[in-house]
Design a protein around this motif. Structure first.
Motif, PDB file in Angstrom:
ATOM      1  N   ASN A  89       0.826  -1.214   0.000  1.00 29.69           N
ATOM      2  CA  ASN A  89       0.000   0.000   0.000  1.00 29.69           C
ATOM      3  C   ASN A  89       0.859   1.263   0.000  1.00 29.69           C
ATOM      4  O   ASN A  89       0.391   2.346  -0.348  1.00 29.69           O
ATOM      5  CB  ASN A  89      -0.926   0.022   1.217  1.00 29.69           C
ATOM      6  N   VAL A  90       2.136   1.124   0.389  1.00 31.39           N
ATOM      7  CA  VAL A  90       3.082   2.241   0.346  1.00 31.39           C
ATOM      8  C   VAL A  90       3.861   2.134  -0.961  1.00 31.39           C
ATOM      9  O   VAL A  90       4.607   1.181  -1.172  1.00 31.39           O
ATOM     10  CB  VAL A  90       4.046   2.220   1.544  1.00 31.39           C
ATOM     11  N   THR A  91       3.672   3.102  -1.846  1.00 33.42           N
ATOM     12  CA  THR A  91       4.321   3.060  -3.148  1.00 33.42           C
ATOM     13  C   THR A  91       5.225   4.271  -3.338  1.00 33.42           C
ATOM     14  O   THR A  91       4.901   5.379  -2.911  1.00 33.42           O
ATOM     15  CB  THR A  91       3.289   3.027  -4.288  1.00 33.42           C
ATOM     16  N   LEU A  92       6.367   4.026  -3.940  1.00 35.83           N
ATOM     17  CA  LEU A  92       7.293   5.105  -4.278  1.00 35.83           C
ATOM     18  C   LEU A  92       7.341   5.220  -5.789  1.00 35.83           C
ATOM     19  O   LEU A  92       7.428   4.220  -6.501  1.00 35.83           O
ATOM     20  CB  LEU A  92       8.681   4.825  -3.706  1.00 35.83           C
ATOM     21  N   TRP A  93       7.281   6.457  -6.252  1.00 34.78           N
ATOM     22  CA  TRP A  93       7.186   6.719  -7.686  1.00 34.78           C
ATOM     23  C   TRP A  93       8.444   7.433  -8.141  1.00 34.78           C
ATOM     24  O   TRP A  93       8.720   8.555  -7.742  1.00 34.78           O
ATOM     25  CB  TRP A  93       5.943   7.549  -7.976  1.00 34.78           C
ATOM     26  N   ASP A  94       9.218   6.740  -8.942  1.00 38.76           N
ATOM     27  CA  ASP A  94      10.455   7.288  -9.498  1.00 38.76           C
ATOM     28  C   ASP A  94      10.079   8.075 -10.745  1.00 38.76           C
ATOM     29  O   ASP A  94       9.714   7.495 -11.770  1.00 38.76           O
ATOM     30  CB  ASP A  94      11.404   6.130  -9.826  1.00 38.76           C
ATOM     31  N   LEU A  95      10.118   9.394 -10.623  1.00 36.45           N
ATOM     32  CA  LEU A  95       9.723  10.249 -11.750  1.00 36.45           C
ATOM     33  C   LEU A  95      10.918  10.537 -12.646  1.00 36.45           C
ATOM     34  O   LEU A  95      12.050  10.663 -12.164  1.00 36.45           O
ATOM     35  CB  LEU A  95       9.131  11.562 -11.232  1.00 36.45           C
ATOM     36  N   PRO A  96      10.693  10.661 -13.943  1.00 34.91           N
ATOM     37  CA  PRO A  96      11.794  10.980 -14.868  1.00 34.91           C
ATOM     38  C   PRO A  96      12.448  12.304 -14.485  1.00 34.91           C
ATOM     39  O   PRO A  96      11.810  13.194 -13.914  1.00 34.91           O
ATOM     40  CB  PRO A  96      11.103  11.069 -16.230  1.00 34.91           C
ATOM     41  N   GLY A  97      13.707  12.442 -14.811  1.00 40.16           N
ATOM     42  CA  GLY A  97      14.411  13.685 -14.522  1.00 40.16           C
ATOM     43  C   GLY A  97      13.819  14.854 -15.280  1.00 40.16           C
ATOM     44  O   GLY A  97      13.522  14.746 -16.468  1.00 40.16           O
ATOM     45  N   ILE A  98      13.656  15.967 -14.603  1.00 39.41           N
ATOM     46  CA  ILE A  98      13.123  17.160 -15.242  1.00 39.41           C
ATOM     47  C   ILE A  98      14.198  17.791 -16.127  1.00 39.41           C
ATOM     48  O   ILE A  98      15.389  17.751 -15.814  1.00 39.41           O
ATOM     49  CB  ILE A  98      12.630  18.191 -14.194  1.00 39.41           C
ATOM     50  N   GLY A  99      13.770  18.350 -17.240  1.00 41.50           N
ATOM     51  CA  GLY A  99      14.706  19.055 -18.110  1.00 41.50           C
ATOM     52  C   GLY A  99      15.304  18.208 -19.206  1.00 41.50           C
ATOM     53  O   GLY A  99      16.148  18.677 -19.967  1.00 41.50           O
ATOM     54  N   THR A 100      14.874  16.911 -19.316  1.00 44.89           N
ATOM     55  CA  THR A 100      15.354  16.084 -20.417  1.00 44.89           C
ATOM     56  C   THR A 100      14.534  16.410 -21.673  1.00 44.89           C
ATOM     57  O   THR A 100      13.521  17.104 -21.610  1.00 44.89           O
ATOM     58  CB  THR A 100      15.218  14.585 -20.085  1.00 44.89           C
ATOM     59  N   THR A 101      14.964  15.891 -22.816  1.00 48.71           N
ATOM     60  CA  THR A 101      14.251  16.157 -24.070  1.00 48.71           C
ATOM     61  C   THR A 101      12.800  15.661 -23.997  1.00 48.71           C
ATOM     62  O   THR A 101      11.875  16.344 -24.454  1.00 48.71           O
ATOM     63  CB  THR A 101      14.969  15.458 -25.240  1.00 48.71           C
TER      64      THR A 101
END
Length: 385
Positions: A89-101
């Motif tokens: 129920n505890v989820t971690l979301w790895d978001l893409p790096g900001i500022g990439t193409t």
């Protein structure tokens, strides 16, 4: 809790089986509260390694199953969900790096779906930059919690060690001051900055970050996070005694079970529920086999040595042993034998509530003491077995 009991009583008048099913479903609810933590920041800031550390898993380079992939180039190309290995129920979301193409700063918030997450952690490998500031300000507009993390502190310390006037404390203070002052110049009055090493979460400020999250989240999500937190210091282990707060909830379910007019049902409901709850306690205190093996690997103390200081057989949780312990402790609390039939009266419900409260409190204290002994042994503290 009154609503829980009222709901079960309503079913009792119509469908006993539905009432029993509802009791069993309610007993699992504390572990079903969702918590979504988003990890964001610029490319190559160490987000994926940090995600793995929060989940108690090493990076993929160390071959731990389920770790977030890492590399010298940006490895997160999509919004990626990682379940906690023990508490999905505890989820971690790895978001893409900001500022990439693929994820330019102007469209980043829309593309990753920022509104879907409960709390945000902005990670940077050095000083926080323009894109980090933009992200934080947008999150601030959403009135959601966010925290700044300076990752790879172990690398910073190694680089500074070569200098003649090196001071670990001085280096950490310099990094913190630089980060805080830079963010204050961008308009953040009191930015919360944590210095961490994802490869060595037991040092620096990894535990302070976890405790801050646990303290500042809403109560129901705070409980979910506390269960999932690794016991990387004694304070976290002690905080887990807050599991005591759920005992009243489970005791209410026990009382509801006692109201069902079926022989032995109350005892069977209590047994099934308590086995599930105690298994949860064992995992939460890091006394399960998987957690102990990870602690052995990180501390250098063998798995067998850690197991040797565990006094309670509860940590082993074989069903046949748990039944004997369950009956024994229930007997001490004043409940009659497992074969008895409790008449449907207010007295039987009261007795069931008190007995469950006593039993779970006893089990919780036993396991909390074991967790402290294991933690002390991992630190090399002399203790008597």
């Amino acid at each position: 809790m009154g609503a829980v009991l009222a709901s079960v009583k309503h079913d009792l008048t119509n469908d006993t089986a539905a009432a029993v099913e509802k009791i069993q479903r309610y007993s699992k609810e504390p572990n079903n509260i969702p918590l979504k933590i988003a990890i964001t920041g610029e490319s190559k800031s160490g987000k994926s390694t940090f995600v793995s550390a929060l989940r108690g898993i090493k990076s993929i380079g160390d071959e731990d199953e389920g770790a977030a992939p890492t590399g010298v180039v940006e490895t997160t190309s999509e919004v990626t969900e990682y379940l906690h290995p023990n508490y999905p129920n505890v989820t971690l979301w790895d978001l893409p790096g900001i500022g990439t193409t693929k994820f330019p700063a102007k469209k980043y918030l829309e593309l990753v779906g920022f509104e879907n997450f409960d709390v945000f952690i902005i990670v940077s490998a050095d000083r926080f930059r323009e894109n980090d500031v933009k992200l934080a300000k947008e999150i601030q507009k959403m009135k959601k919690k966010f925290y700044f993390v300076r990752s790879k502190i172990d690398n910073n310390i190694r680089d500074e060690e070569r200098k003649r006037d090196f001071s670990k404390e001085g280096t950490l203070r310099k990094i913190r001051d630089d980060s805080v002052q830079g963010l204050q110049k961008e308009g953040f009055e009191s930015p919360q900055v944590f210095l961490v090493s994802s490869f060595e979460p037991h040092i620096y400020e990894f535990s302070e970050l976890q405790q801050t999250l646990e303290r500042e989240l809403p109560a129901h999500q705070s409980d979910a996070l506390l269960r999932a937190m690794s016991n990387i210091n004694q304070e976290i282990s002690n905080k887990k005694k807050d599991f005591q707060s759920t005992i009243k909830y489970y005791s209410t379910l026990s009382a509801a079970g006692a109201a069902v007019p079926v022989p032995e049902l109350s005892v069977n409901v209590d047994y099934s529920m308590m086995l599930s709850v105690v298994t949860d306690y064992v995992t939460g205190f890091g006394l399960d086999k998987q957690s102990l093996k990870k602690l052995a690997a990180s501390s250098g103390v063998s798995y067998d040595d850690l197991c040797a200081v565990i006094k309670s057989e509860l940590a082993k949780i074989p069903a046949e042993f748990f039944m004997e312990t369950f009956i024994s402790v229930q007997g001490k609390a004043g409940k009659v034998s497992r074969n008895s039939f409790l008449f449907v009266t207010a007295a039987s419900m009261s007795l069931s509530f008190k007995t469950t409260y006593f039993t779970l409190s006893y089990f919780l204290n036993q396991l909390a003491d074991d967790a402290q002994r294991v933690f002390n042994r991992a630190l090399g503290v002399n203790i008597s077995v």
